[in-house]
Design a protein around this motif. Sequence first.
Motif, PDB file in Angstrom:
ATOM      1  N   ILE A  77       0.848  -1.191   0.000  1.00 59.27           N
ATOM      2  CA  ILE A  77       0.000   0.000   0.000  1.00 59.27           C
ATOM      3  C   ILE A  77       0.882   1.239   0.000  1.00 59.27           C
ATOM      4  N   THR A  78       0.338   2.317  -0.500  1.00 62.57           N
ATOM      5  CA  THR A  78       1.078   3.567  -0.589  1.00 62.57           C
ATOM      6  C   THR A  78       0.979   4.323   0.731  1.00 62.57           C
ATOM      7  N   PRO A  79       1.832   5.324   0.930  1.00 64.58           N
ATOM      8  CA  PRO A  79       1.701   6.154   2.120  1.00 64.58           C
ATOM      9  C   PRO A  79       0.308   6.796   2.221  1.00 64.58           C
ATOM     10  N   LEU A  80      -0.254   7.227   1.099  1.00 63.36           N
ATOM     11  CA  LEU A  80      -1.588   7.829   1.128  1.00 63.36           C
ATOM     12  C   LEU A  80      -2.631   6.826   1.604  1.00 63.36           C
ATOM     13  N   GLU A  81      -2.536   5.599   1.146  1.00 62.71           N
ATOM     14  CA  GLU A  81      -3.480   4.575   1.591  1.00 62.71           C
ATOM     15  C   GLU A  81      -3.335   4.307   3.090  1.00 62.71           C
ATOM     16  N   ALA A  82      -2.109   4.340   3.594  1.00 61.68           N
ATOM     17  CA  ALA A  82      -1.874   4.151   5.030  1.00 61.68           C
ATOM     18  C   ALA A  82      -2.484   5.304   5.829  1.00 61.68           C
ATOM     19  N   VAL A  83      -2.337   6.519   5.317  1.00 60.60           N
ATOM     20  CA  VAL A  83      -2.932   7.693   5.977  1.00 60.60           C
ATOM     21  C   VAL A  83      -4.457   7.554   5.991  1.00 60.60           C
ATOM     22  N   LYS A  84      -5.029   7.188   4.863  1.00 57.88           N
ATOM     23  CA  LYS A  84      -6.485   7.042   4.790  1.00 57.88           C
ATOM     24  C   LYS A  84      -6.987   5.972   5.762  1.00 57.88           C
ATOM     25  N   ALA A  85      -6.254   4.899   5.929  1.00 58.68           N
ATOM     26  CA  ALA A  85      -6.650   3.846   6.869  1.00 58.68           C
ATOM     27  C   ALA A  85      -6.626   4.376   8.307  1.00 58.68           C
ATOM     28  N   LYS A  86      -5.621   5.168   8.635  1.00 62.01           N
ATOM     29  CA  LYS A  86      -5.552   5.744   9.976  1.00 62.01           C
ATOM     30  C   LYS A  86      -6.694   6.735  10.194  1.00 62.01           C
ATOM     31  N   ILE A  87      -7.054   7.478   9.157  1.00 57.59           N
ATOM     32  CA  ILE A  87      -8.167   8.425   9.265  1.00 57.59           C
ATOM     33  C   ILE A  87      -9.478   7.693   9.529  1.00 57.59           C
ATOM     34  N   VAL A  88      -9.689   6.550   8.898  1.00 56.44           N
ATOM     35  CA  VAL A  88     -10.889   5.750   9.167  1.00 56.44           C
ATOM     36  C   VAL A  88     -10.934   5.386  10.654  1.00 56.44           C
ATOM     37  N   GLU A  89      -9.804   4.975  11.184  1.00 55.07           N
ATOM     38  CA  GLU A  89      -9.711   4.635  12.607  1.00 55.07           C
ATOM     39  C   GLU A  89     -10.039   5.851  13.485  1.00 55.07           C
ATOM     40  N   LEU A  90      -9.493   7.011  13.123  1.00 54.55           N
ATOM     41  CA  LEU A  90      -9.752   8.231  13.903  1.00 54.55           C
ATOM     42  C   LEU A  90     -11.218   8.655  13.817  1.00 54.55           C
ATOM     43  N   GLU A  91     -11.824   8.509  12.649  1.00 52.86           N
ATOM     44  CA  GLU A  91     -13.247   8.840  12.503  1.00 52.86           C
ATOM     45  C   GLU A  91     -14.100   7.951  13.414  1.00 52.86           C
ATOM     46  N   GLN A  92     -13.738   6.693  13.539  1.00 50.22           N
ATOM     47  CA  GLN A  92     -14.441   5.781  14.449  1.00 50.22           C
ATOM     48  C   GLN A  92     -14.261   6.239  15.892  1.00 50.22           C
ATOM     49  N   ARG A  93     -13.058   6.639  16.222  1.00 52.24           N
ATOM     50  CA  ARG A  93     -12.754   7.071  17.591  1.00 52.24           C
ATOM     51  C   ARG A  93     -13.536   8.326  17.977  1.00 52.24           C
ATOM     52  N   LYS A  94     -13.787   9.201  17.001  1.00 56.39           N
ATOM     53  CA  LYS A  94     -14.544  10.436  17.268  1.00 56.39           C
ATOM     54  C   LYS A  94     -15.902  10.143  17.897  1.00 56.39           C
ATOM     55  N   LYS A  95     -16.440   8.981  17.633  1.00 58.50           N
ATOM     56  CA  LYS A  95     -17.762   8.628  18.163  1.00 58.50           C
ATOM     57  C   LYS A  95     -17.755   8.499  19.682  1.00 58.50           C
ATOM     58  N   THR A  96     -16.604   8.195  20.265  1.00 56.16           N
ATOM     59  CA  THR A  96     -16.510   8.036  21.713  1.00 56.16           C
ATOM     60  C   THR A  96     -15.517   8.993  22.364  1.00 56.16           C
ATOM     61  N   ASP A  97     -14.739   9.698  21.565  1.00 58.07           N
ATOM     62  CA  ASP A  97     -13.739  10.638  22.085  1.00 58.07           C
ATOM     63  C   ASP A  97     -13.920  11.976  21.370  1.00 58.07           C
ATOM     64  N   PRO A  98     -14.674  12.900  21.959  1.00 58.53           N
ATOM     65  CA  PRO A  98     -15.004  14.147  21.267  1.00 58.53           C
ATOM     66  C   PRO A  98     -13.815  15.056  20.970  1.00 58.53           C
ATOM     67  N   ILE A  99     -12.685  14.861  21.624  1.00 54.59           N
ATOM     68  CA  ILE A  99     -11.530  15.713  21.337  1.00 54.59           C
ATOM     69  C   ILE A  99     -10.764  15.249  20.101  1.00 54.59           C
ATOM     70  N   THR A 100     -11.012  14.024  19.653  1.00 47.27           N
ATOM     71  CA  THR A 100     -10.294  13.485  18.499  1.00 47.27           C
ATOM     72  C   THR A 100     -10.438  14.414  17.293  1.00 47.27           C
ATOM     73  N   ASN A 101      -9.300  14.747  16.721  1.00 45.66           N
ATOM     74  CA  ASN A 101      -9.257  15.595  15.533  1.00 45.66           C
ATOM     75  C   ASN A 101      -7.937  15.324  14.827  1.00 45.66           C
ATOM     76  N   TYR A 102      -7.846  15.682  13.551  1.00 48.06           N
ATOM     77  CA  TYR A 102      -6.626  15.417  12.802  1.00 48.06           C
ATOM     78  C   TYR A 102      -6.452  16.412  11.669  1.00 48.06           C
ATOM     79  N   MET A 103      -5.215  16.491  11.190  1.00 49.61           N
ATOM     80  CA  MET A 103      -4.851  17.297  10.013  1.00 49.61           C
ATOM     81  C   MET A 103      -3.874  16.480   9.181  1.00 49.61           C
ATOM     82  N   VAL A 104      -3.917  16.688   7.869  1.00 46.19           N
ATOM     83  CA  VAL A 104      -3.007  15.991   6.962  1.00 46.19           C
ATOM     84  C   VAL A 104      -2.275  17.024   6.123  1.00 46.19           C
ATOM     85  N   ALA A 105      -0.974  16.837   5.978  1.00 48.98           N
ATOM     86  CA  ALA A 105      -0.164  17.668   5.087  1.00 48.98           C
ATOM     87  C   ALA A 105       0.558  16.732   4.124  1.00 48.98           C
ATOM     88  N   GLU A 106       0.728  17.164   2.877  1.00 46.60           N
ATOM     89  CA  GLU A 106       1.372  16.341   1.852  1.00 46.60           C
ATOM     90  C   GLU A 106       2.457  17.150   1.166  1.00 46.60           C
TER      91      GLU A 106
END
Length: 124
Positions: free
Chosen positions: A11-40
């Motif tokens: 997988i590419t670095p972008l695909e790895a980032v997208k997979a981590k974002i999916v995980e963070l989006e799930q976490r937002k449901k139980t952790d309201p402080i969860t937030n992220y930014m991506v730079a390329e």
Amino acid sequence: MFTVSVIFWDITPLEAVKAKIVELEQRKKTDPITNYMVAENNGEYILEFIVSDSSDGEMNTVEVDVHYYKQMKINGRIANVLNFYSCRAYGDDIMPFIQSIPEKRNAWYEGMSNLKLNPKFIKE
């Protein structure tokens, strides 16, 4: 904490980032402080995110992680290299820590992107 991981996968670095974002989006449901930014930059990615741990309605821990993803050739094989920096605050230090993040961000990003790591593995 600072960690370097070398991962041989298809997988590419972008695909790895997208997979981590999916995980963070799930976490937002139980952790309201969860937030992220991506730079390329030229196919290399920095994913910065904040998460927390709470109990009894009070925040106990806040953690900021900076993941730096890039692809390299190591011993003739394509690998993703993940440099990972993490820092935490607890209790009364949480709010000053959160307020200090913007002033620390550039140093974190520069530190990650300027690392000159060239992993090599000994061939058996």
